[in-house]
Design a protein around this motif. Structure first.
Motif, PDB file in Angstrom:
ATOM      1  N   PHE A  87       0.595  -1.109  -0.065  1.00  0.00           N
ATOM      2  CA  PHE A  87       0.093  -0.126  -0.158  1.00  0.00           C
ATOM      3  C   PHE A  87       0.871   1.301   0.019  1.00  0.00           C
ATOM      4  CE2 PHE A  87      -2.824  -3.001   2.289  1.00  0.00           C
ATOM      5  CZ  PHE A  87      -3.804  -3.192   1.311  1.00  0.00           C
ATOM      6  N   GLY A  88       2.228   1.126   0.445  1.00  0.00           N
ATOM      7  CA  GLY A  88       2.934   2.397   0.430  1.00  0.00           C
ATOM      8  C   GLY A  88       2.346   3.425   1.489  1.00  0.00           C
TER       9      GLY A  88
ATOM     10  N   PHE B  87      -0.762  13.035   1.995  1.00  0.00           N
ATOM     11  CA  PHE B  87      -0.957  11.800   1.163  1.00  0.00           C
ATOM     12  C   PHE B  87      -0.833  10.595   2.471  1.00  0.00           C
ATOM     13  CE2 PHE B  87       1.313  15.243  -1.415  1.00  0.00           C
ATOM     14  CZ  PHE B  87       0.221  15.241  -2.594  1.00  0.00           C
ATOM     15  N   GLY B  88      -0.428  10.966   3.353  1.00  0.00           N
ATOM     16  CA  GLY B  88      -0.522   9.324   4.122  1.00  0.00           C
ATOM     17  C   GLY B  88       0.690   8.572   3.533  1.00  0.00           C
ATOM     18  N   GLY B  89       1.625   9.176   3.132  1.00  0.00           N
ATOM     19  CA  GLY B  89       2.635   8.165   2.412  1.00  0.00           C
ATOM     20  C   GLY B  89       2.813   8.332   0.984  1.00  0.00           C
ATOM     21  N   GLU B  90       3.879   7.608   0.413  1.00  0.00           N
ATOM     22  CA  GLU B  90       4.252   7.633  -0.890  1.00  0.00           C
ATOM     23  C   GLU B  90       3.183   7.159  -1.830  1.00  0.00           C
ATOM     24  OE1 GLU B  90       6.336   9.130  -3.406  1.00  0.00           O
ATOM     25  OE2 GLU B  90       6.286  10.333  -1.455  1.00  0.00           O
ATOM     26  N   GLY B  91       2.463   5.802  -1.188  1.00  0.00           N
ATOM     27  CA  GLY B  91       1.288   5.100  -2.031  1.00  0.00           C
ATOM     28  C   GLY B  91       0.035   6.128  -2.157  1.00  0.00           C
ATOM     29  N   GLY B  92      -0.109   6.868  -1.217  1.00  0.00           N
ATOM     30  CA  GLY B  92      -1.153   7.724  -1.015  1.00  0.00           C
ATOM     31  C   GLY B  92      -1.080   8.825  -1.883  1.00  0.00           C
ATOM     32  N   ALA B  94       0.751   8.766  -4.791  1.00  0.00           N
ATOM     33  CA  ALA B  94       0.712   8.132  -6.288  1.00  0.00           C
ATOM     34  C   ALA B  94      -0.810   7.822  -6.518  1.00  0.00           C
ATOM     35  CB  ALA B  94       1.436   6.762  -6.212  1.00  0.00           C
TER      36      ALA B  94
END
Lengths: 230, 230
Positions: A87-88, B87-92, B94
């Protein structure tokens, strides 16, 4: 002990075709985990693991049983946090739910109208009866009528995935430079079509087709190992 | 020194209406950053900051200028990492691009067909000429024809946002229990309609309407401070 992934198949056990099972399979590969697969037809699912779930995929990890592809991805992420992330981060997990919601409501119903008769043709006899009866009741028409004029339905499908195409024109995967579970969610839908039906859907040159090829090649070509339906 | 956010307005400088400027405004609030706003009409944008950008929002932070709402969110996330994450992280990050792609291609064109004439009515005289000419050229028809039968276009819009509705039935925000930039992306679209047009779009009882109300209340009611168009 290796994990077990229960997957849906038709008469050919070497051709798992459920979109949701493909999501789980690639999630396991993404995490680099060892697993064996056990196949089941539609009518065998209720007998798996003492009637644990009405749906596959089911993952068995030691004494733990998990059904539903997203739940499996969340289980793997929580249980194997040191492996590559699906999930990243938490934001990615939350937004993967949106990708799932979009894929289920945009792509799945349209692909069903292309491939449902091909799916039927690939099932064992007992599953064929179950599948025809349950789907014809759900669709309110025969399988044959449901896929009539299916060639004309390809263009609207391609139009409806423009939001996907636009992002894949600017980044290699939904997850960015490398794939995340969100990619496997959408991949599952197109792999379902690829494994069950010879109908061409994604034209060469389409950004989505190029991304799908990239997905087929991931994890030593896991997705591509099952040949396309001919 | 507080940052400056350049926002688009019509004849009433107290009613910023650009969906993209709303995304940036809520991103700044989310980060808890101080900022002042400077308003501009369509035809004034090319003169801002020495012609830095043809589009707003533009953010000025010290000597740094950033245009485009997503770029602003990324700038804020990178520059103020200790503030609440957008974003809550890089996955968020993207997958927020997918939400943007979906919102731009699903919601925006449909809302445009509901509100462009109302937008025109709210502009200053010079902007009205520019807006009518550029939009009629882009749409290939008059603004009046473009929004004709707009009441009949609400239902298809509501149907097309089913992927959003389904996820908001299971989680409070796209970001999960609390909002992320992805929420502001979609919020911006509906706020654009709310500020420019009295046409009712989201019916009471709709999960999307309930989420929109939650968004209006965020950050001390930032979104709700501008009254709905009457």
């Amino acid at each position: 002990m290796a994990m077990t992934l229960y997957e849906l198949v038709g008469s050919d056990a070497a051709r798992p075709f459920s979109p949701h099972c493909w999501k789980a399979r690639l999630a396991l590969k993404h995490k680099g985990l060892d697993f064996q697969t056990v196949t089941a037809g539609f009518t065998e699912i209720p007998g798996l693991e003492g009637g644990f779930s009405k749906i596959v995929p089911i993952l068995k990890d030691g004494e733990t049983l998990v059904a539903d592809s997203f739940a499996i991805a969340e289980y793997l992420e929580a249980t194997y946090p040191d492996r590559p992330s699906l999930f990243g981060g938490e934001g990615g997990r939350a937004l993967s739910r949106f990708v799932e919601s979009w894929s289920q409501r945009t792509i799945h119903p349209q692909i069903a109208r292309l491939v449902v008769l091909d799916i039927h043709a690939g099932l064992g006899e007992r599953d064929q009866s179950y599948f025809r009866e349950s789907r014809e009741k759900a669709f309110g028409t025969t399988l044959e009528a449901f896929v009539a004029d299916r060639e004309a339905r390809v263009e609207p499908l391609l139009k409806s995935i423009e939001p996907l195409r636009a992002i894949l024109a600017r980044q290699a995967f939904l997850g960015g430079e490398s794939p995340l579970f969100a990619d496997y969610i959408v991949f599952g839908a197109f792999q379902w079509a690829r494994v069950t039906s010879p109908l061409p859907i994604l034209p060469a040159g389409d950004e989505v087709a190029a991304w799908f090829e990239r997905c087929l090649a991931l994890h030593d070509g896991e997705g591509g190992k099952v040949p396309a339906a001919a």
